[in-house]
Motif scaffolding. Structure first.
Motif, PDB file in Angstrom:
ATOM      1  N   ARG A   1      -3.931  -3.114   5.724  1.00  0.00           N
ATOM      2  CA  ARG A   1      -3.341  -3.967   6.753  1.00  0.00           C
ATOM      3  C   ARG A   1      -2.476  -5.090   6.179  1.00  0.00           C
ATOM      4  NH1 ARG A   1      -4.521  -3.228  11.684  1.00  0.00           N
ATOM      5  NH2 ARG A   1      -3.960  -5.386  12.228  1.00  0.00           N
TER       6      ARG A   1
ATOM      7  N   GLY B   1       1.328   1.136   4.055  1.00  0.00           N
ATOM      8  CA  GLY B   1       0.154   0.947   4.890  1.00  0.00           C
ATOM      9  C   GLY B   1      -0.025   1.959   5.991  1.00  0.00           C
ATOM     10  N   GLU B   2       0.976   2.794   6.256  1.00  0.00           N
ATOM     11  CA  GLU B   2       0.888   3.830   7.304  1.00  0.00           C
ATOM     12  C   GLU B   2       0.396   3.221   8.623  1.00  0.00           C
ATOM     13  OE1 GLU B   2       2.249   7.051   7.971  1.00  0.00           O
ATOM     14  OE2 GLU B   2       1.242   7.680   6.122  1.00  0.00           O
ATOM     15  N   SER B   3       1.111   2.156   9.076  1.00  0.00           N
ATOM     16  CA  SER B   3       0.780   1.478  10.349  1.00  0.00           C
ATOM     17  C   SER B   3      -0.668   0.995  10.402  1.00  0.00           C
ATOM     18  CB  SER B   3       1.061   2.412  11.536  1.00  0.00           C
ATOM     19  OG  SER B   3       2.416   2.791  11.555  1.00  0.00           O
TER      20      SER B   3
ATOM     21  N   ASN C   1       0.819  -1.206   0.000  1.00  0.00           N
ATOM     22  CA  ASN C   1       0.000   0.000   0.000  1.00  0.00           C
ATOM     23  C   ASN C   1       0.859   1.265   0.000  1.00  0.00           C
ATOM     24  OD1 ASN C   1      -2.715  -1.276   0.395  1.00  0.00           O
ATOM     25  ND2 ASN C   1      -1.677  -2.087   2.208  1.00  0.00           N
TER      26      ASN C   1
ATOM     27  N   HIS D   1       2.770   4.318   1.354  1.00  0.00           N
ATOM     28  CA  HIS D   1       3.427   4.519   2.653  1.00  0.00           C
ATOM     29  C   HIS D   1       3.531   3.213   3.445  1.00  0.00           C
ATOM     30  CE1 HIS D   1       2.412   9.104   2.740  1.00  0.00           C
ATOM     31  NE2 HIS D   1       2.619   8.649   1.516  1.00  0.00           N
TER      32      HIS D   1
ATOM     33  N   GLY E   1      -3.212   2.317   8.700  1.00  0.00           N
ATOM     34  CA  GLY E   1      -4.182   3.343   8.351  1.00  0.00           C
ATOM     35  C   GLY E   1      -4.591   3.327   6.892  1.00  0.00           C
ATOM     36  N   ILE E   2      -3.720   2.768   6.002  1.00  0.00           N
ATOM     37  CA  ILE E   2      -4.029   2.740   4.564  1.00  0.00           C
ATOM     38  C   ILE E   2      -3.986   1.290   4.070  1.00  0.00           C
ATOM     39  CG2 ILE E   2      -3.569   3.892   2.367  1.00  0.00           C
ATOM     40  CD1 ILE E   2      -1.740   5.804   3.725  1.00  0.00           C
TER      41      ILE E   2
ATOM     42  N   TYR F   1       9.015  -1.765   2.988  1.00  0.00           N
ATOM     43  CA  TYR F   1       9.364  -0.384   2.697  1.00  0.00           C
ATOM     44  C   TYR F   1       8.335   0.229   1.746  1.00  0.00           C
ATOM     45  CZ  TYR F   1      14.069  -1.514   4.427  1.00  0.00           C
ATOM     46  OH  TYR F   1      15.136  -1.890   5.198  1.00  0.00           O
ATOM     47  N   PRO F   2       8.031   1.518   1.894  1.00  0.00           N
ATOM     48  CA  PRO F   2       7.189   2.195   0.898  1.00  0.00           C
ATOM     49  C   PRO F   2       7.884   2.168  -0.463  1.00  0.00           C
ATOM     50  CG  PRO F   2       7.431   3.522   2.881  1.00  0.00           C
ATOM     51  CD  PRO F   2       8.423   2.407   2.990  1.00  0.00           C
TER      52      PRO F   2
ATOM     53  N   GLU G   1       0.513  -5.063   5.065  1.00  0.00           N
ATOM     54  CA  GLU G   1       1.875  -5.007   5.605  1.00  0.00           C
ATOM     55  C   GLU G   1       1.941  -5.655   6.990  1.00  0.00           C
ATOM     56  OE1 GLU G   1       1.716  -2.318   2.299  1.00  0.00           O
ATOM     57  OE2 GLU G   1       0.412  -2.522   4.042  1.00  0.00           O
TER      58      GLU G   1
END
Length: 335
Positions: free
Chosen positions: A225, A218-220, A214, A216, A222-223, A249-250, A227
């Motif tokens: 799951r 997944g942004e922890s 995703n 970023h 937030g975008i 990694y993004p 990752e």
């Protein structure tokens, strides 16, 4: 260490394969590596301004080294129907498949040191009943009976300059990628990648980066799951298996030069995530390498280019790079 000749398949005869083979021979005839072309003699003759005068029919690959400085050795397996440059036809499919099967058979027997494949087009093959997504999967089937250190390949690697990327999914529609990415597939890709880096590329302690799915990464959560639920467990599993793996990694920050110095290869999760940076870095010189096979196989990182076929415009840079890389890998394996 001296290795045998490479087998170079003609690819789709209506594409640029015949002309880039002639151009690659002109570039390599003095320095090598030597290759024997596996395909239709007449298609190669038509692709050369000198015609058949620069070609020699051979009956076995071991004749190639002697002939190569003066002419292109050709293992002639003729087409069963005429072909026009730029006009693909399913009538050529049986011959295209036969050329690949023949080259792989030669490699499995040790008659050639590796296989390099000129580009094929999938649609004409599908019309003729070909059931594989592409070269990579077909090669996996042809070599399935030959064990290769337990690797569950094949895995596609693309290289350009100092960048190497491998793929977890290949020709998968983007809408289906998330459902087809799994911990098991990422771990397998990471293991095969690390194995190839050691054996085929001479990297003693491979560092493998794993891309996120995703934005970023997944942004922890937030975008997305994936990752957290798939990629991170796969990275941990790889590390437990002895692979120096890091990530996820993004993808948008993974490929600049500074980041490339921190890893030896990236495991990417889908097609364009891997191929866009490769082609941006070196559009003409990229090479496709199939990992996890008991034979060496490379190919140019481009397609059949039917729009320019037969016009003398195609560049052979990627094919030349693929031939040189196949020879280098074969020498490392032989050593």
């Amino acid at each position: 260490m001296k290795t045998g000749p490479l087998a170079l398949t003609l690819g789709d005869p209506a594409g640029v394969g015949p002309e880039i083979i002639v151009k690659a021979w002109n570039d390599l005839r003095q320095s090598g590596p030597a290759f024997v072309a596996v395909g239709d003699f007449q298609s190669l003759a038509s692709a050369s301004a000198a015609g058949a005068s620069i070609l020699r029919r051979v009956t076995a690959p071991d004749e190639a080294a002697r002939i190569f400085p003066e002419a292109i050795p050709v293992l002639d397996l003729p087409l069963r129907a005429p072909v026009v440059a730029g006009q693909p036809s399913s009538a050529a499919a049986p011959a295209i498949i036969q050329w690949i099967e023949t080259a792989v058979g030669l490699a499995l027997r040790g008659a050639v040191s590796g296989v390099v494949t000129a580009p094929i087009a999938k649609a004409p093959l599908y019309e003729a009943g070909f059931r594989f997504p592409g070269h990579t999967e077909f090669l996996g089937e042809l070599t399935a009976a030959a064990n290769y250190d337990g690797a569950r390949g094949p895995i596609m690697m693309l290289t350009a300059q100092d960048l190497r990327v491998t793929l977890v999914t290949v020709h998968t529609p983007l809408a289906k990628v998330a459902s087809q990415v799994s911990v098991e597939k990422i771990v397998n890709a990471g293991l095969v990648t690390a194995q190839a880096l050691r054996r085929d590329f001479g990297v003693f302690a491979p560092r493998v980066a794993v891309a996120g799915l995703n934005p970023h990464a997944g942004e922890s959560g937030g975008i997305g799951r994936e990752e957290i639920e798939i990629v991170e467990p796969a990275v941990r599993a790889l590390r437990n298996l002895g692979v120096e793996a890091t990530g996820p990694y993004p993808a948008d920050t993974l490929f600049p030069a500074e980041m490339r110095s921190r890893y030896d290869a990236v495991v990417c999760l889908y097609h364009d995530q891997a191929l866009i940076p490769v082609k941006m870095l070196d559009f003409w010189g990229g090479v496709n390498v199939t990992l996890g096979l008991p034979i060496v196989r490379t190919s140019p990182d481009h397609g059949t280019a039917f729009d320019i076929a037969g016009r003398g415009l195609a560049r052979a840079d990627s094919l030349v790079a693929a031939l040189r890389m196949a020879d280098q890998i074969a020498q490392r394996r032989a050593a």
